[in-house]
Design a protein around this motif. Structure first.
Motif, PDB file in Angstrom:
ATOM      1  N   UNK A  47       0.832  -1.204   0.000  1.00 17.16           N
ATOM      2  CA  UNK A  47       0.000   0.000   0.000  1.00 17.16           C
ATOM      3  C   UNK A  47       0.868   1.257   0.000  1.00 17.16           C
ATOM      4  N   UNK A  48       1.983   1.219   0.715  1.00 18.33           N
ATOM      5  CA  UNK A  48       2.910   2.355   0.725  1.00 18.33           C
ATOM      6  C   UNK A  48       3.492   2.585  -0.659  1.00 18.33           C
ATOM      7  N   UNK A  49       3.845   1.499  -1.352  1.00 18.07           N
ATOM      8  CA  UNK A  49       4.414   1.628  -2.695  1.00 18.07           C
ATOM      9  C   UNK A  49       3.456   2.374  -3.618  1.00 18.07           C
ATOM     10  N   UNK A  50       2.166   2.061  -3.533  1.00 22.45           N
ATOM     11  CA  UNK A  50       1.174   2.758  -4.357  1.00 22.45           C
ATOM     12  C   UNK A  50       1.062   4.230  -3.946  1.00 22.45           C
ATOM     13  N   UNK A  51       1.073   4.497  -2.647  1.00 24.17           N
ATOM     14  CA  UNK A  51       0.962   5.876  -2.171  1.00 24.17           C
ATOM     15  C   UNK A  51       2.143   6.722  -2.637  1.00 24.17           C
ATOM     16  N   UNK A  52       3.317   6.111  -2.768  1.00 25.04           N
ATOM     17  CA  UNK A  52       4.501   6.864  -3.176  1.00 25.04           C
ATOM     18  C   UNK A  52       4.447   7.321  -4.632  1.00 25.04           C
ATOM     19  N   UNK A  53       3.555   6.733  -5.418  1.00 20.54           N
ATOM     20  CA  UNK A  53       3.395   7.194  -6.792  1.00 20.54           C
ATOM     21  C   UNK A  53       2.922   8.648  -6.797  1.00 20.54           C
ATOM     22  N   UNK A  54       1.983   8.972  -5.930  1.00 21.23           N
ATOM     23  CA  UNK A  54       1.471  10.339  -5.837  1.00 21.23           C
ATOM     24  C   UNK A  54       2.563  11.289  -5.339  1.00 21.23           C
ATOM     25  N   UNK A  55       3.343  10.810  -4.354  1.00 21.34           N
ATOM     26  CA  UNK A  55       4.444  11.630  -3.840  1.00 21.34           C
ATOM     27  C   UNK A  55       5.475  11.897  -4.924  1.00 21.34           C
ATOM     28  N   UNK A  56       5.763  10.873  -5.722  1.00 18.18           N
ATOM     29  CA  UNK A  56       6.749  11.023  -6.781  1.00 18.18           C
ATOM     30  C   UNK A  56       6.335  12.041  -7.824  1.00 18.18           C
ATOM     31  N   UNK A  57       5.061  12.014  -8.211  1.00 22.77           N
ATOM     32  CA  UNK A  57       4.562  12.987  -9.192  1.00 22.77           C
ATOM     33  C   UNK A  57       4.678  14.402  -8.632  1.00 22.77           C
ATOM     34  N   UNK A  58       4.217  14.599  -7.405  1.00 20.67           N
ATOM     35  CA  UNK A  58       4.264  15.939  -6.807  1.00 20.67           C
ATOM     36  C   UNK A  58       5.701  16.413  -6.626  1.00 20.67           C
ATOM     37  N   UNK A  59       6.568  15.510  -6.156  1.00 28.63           N
ATOM     38  CA  UNK A  59       7.955  15.893  -5.941  1.00 28.63           C
ATOM     39  C   UNK A  59       8.689  16.192  -7.231  1.00 28.63           C
ATOM     40  N   UNK A  60       8.441  15.390  -8.250  1.00 25.39           N
ATOM     41  CA  UNK A  60       9.088  15.618  -9.548  1.00 25.39           C
ATOM     42  C   UNK A  60       8.681  16.969 -10.126  1.00 25.39           C
ATOM     43  N   UNK A  61       7.396  17.293 -10.062  1.00 28.93           N
ATOM     44  CA  UNK A  61       6.924  18.580 -10.576  1.00 28.93           C
ATOM     45  C   UNK A  61       7.517  19.741  -9.778  1.00 28.93           C
ATOM     46  N   UNK A  62       7.573  19.580  -8.448  1.00 34.22           N
ATOM     47  CA  UNK A  62       8.089  20.662  -7.606  1.00 34.22           C
ATOM     48  C   UNK A  62       9.563  20.920  -7.855  1.00 34.22           C
ATOM     49  N   UNK A  63      10.361  19.851  -7.952  1.00 35.41           N
ATOM     50  CA  UNK A  63      11.805  20.021  -8.153  1.00 35.41           C
ATOM     51  C   UNK A  63      12.126  20.371  -9.599  1.00 35.41           C
ATOM     52  N   UNK A  64      11.326  19.864 -10.530  1.00 37.14           N
ATOM     53  CA  UNK A  64      11.554  20.194 -11.935  1.00 37.14           C
ATOM     54  C   UNK A  64      11.284  21.676 -12.195  1.00 37.14           C
ATOM     55  N   UNK A  65      10.253  22.200 -11.564  1.00 40.05           N
ATOM     56  CA  UNK A  65       9.916  23.612 -11.737  1.00 40.05           C
ATOM     57  C   UNK A  65      11.057  24.517 -11.284  1.00 40.05           C
ATOM     58  N   UNK A  66      11.819  24.034 -10.279  1.00 33.22           N
ATOM     59  CA  UNK A  66      12.942  24.815  -9.756  1.00 33.22           C
ATOM     60  C   UNK A  66      14.277  24.408 -10.377  1.00 33.22           C
ATOM     61  N   UNK A  67      14.222  23.486 -11.354  1.00 29.07           N
ATOM     62  CA  UNK A  67      15.424  23.009 -12.059  1.00 29.07           C
ATOM     63  C   UNK A  67      16.486  22.511 -11.090  1.00 29.07           C
TER      64      UNK A  67
END
Length: 247
Positions: A47-67
């Motif tokens: 269940x944690x593995x599935x929840x981390x998919x959402x975290x990964x999307x949010x984190x990738x967008x946040x860090x990508x926006x800041x390069x």
């Protein structure tokens, strides 16, 4: 809403905050689901593995926006993750629960100790790695993360920082790598075990809030301070988990 569910959601929010700040908070979610929510460890990891998919999307967008990370490095790491994450999920189902809990406790203590003892000089140089090195690191991280039900950062960050990767670049790479880990680890759990998608989705959406806030903190706060906070959290939780497992 039951007390157990509310406690799990609060745990997910705090985990998301740590993931956004320093990238290694995911290791805390499986034991929280076990001891707060009463889930069996295999189900908690899945269940944690599935929840981390959402975290990964949010984190990738946040860090990508800041390069804040290198897409080339993240792409090769992710390619290494793919073939081993499913194998890690299979190993999770095959191994006894006590062994997995002990491995997770050891992982938490080792990561926390490494973060406390690491010299600041390690973070002062950026370094580019060849594709074979990145593939090998990704393969190790994919298997270990799926095995223990943790996000990719808890294994990836210590390795990248020891290889003199800047801290924000290492955290950002962990966000990207957590996406294939979550997808293929979840696929493995579906094949070999079970996943609570409803609970995992709820936890993931709550954790996203923490990830976004944590990413903002990471880009304005001192990395050394953030590292010490999460290191002590990992050490204390890992030692508690180890004591409970032995008992």
């Amino acid at each position: 809403m039951t007390l157990a569910l509310a406690s799990m959601l609060v745990s997910a929010l705090l985990v998301g905050l740590l993931i956004g700040c320093v990238g290694i908070g995911g290791v805390l979610l499986p034991p929280a689901l076990v001891y707060v929510g009463g889930l069996e460890f295999h189900l908690a990891a899945a269940t944690s593995a599935w929840a981390f998919l959402f975290c990964g999307v949010a984190g990738t967008l946040s860090y990508s926006k800041r390069r804040s990370f290198d897409w080339r490095m993240a792409a090769w790491l992710s390619a290494g993750v793919v073939p081993t994450a499913v194998a890690g999920a299979w190993a999770n189902v095959a191994l006894p629960e006590g062994v997995l809990m002990a491995l997770l406790a050891l992982l938490m203590v080792a990561t926390g100790a490494e973060a406390l003892l690491r010299s600041p000089v390690v973070e002062q140089e950026a370094r580019r790695f060849g594709a074979p090195t990145l593939l090998a690191v990704g393969a190790f991280v994919g298997f270990g993360s799926a095995l223990t039900g943790t996000g990719g950062g808890v294994l990836l960050l210590p390795i990248l920082l020891l290889l003199r990767t800047p801290v924000l670049a290492a955290v950002g790479a962990g966000m990207v790598v957590s996406l294939p880990i979550a997808v293929f680890a979840t696929a493995g759990y579906v094949l070999y075990g079970s996943v609570d998608f409803v609970l995992g989705t709820a936890l993931g959406l709550v954790a996203v809030v923490g990830v976004v806030v944590g990413a903002r903190i990471a880009h304005v706060a001192k990395a050394a301070t953030l590292r010490r906070v999460v290191a002590w959290a990992l050490l204390s939780t890992g030692l508690l988990l180890a004591a409970q497992t032995v008992w």
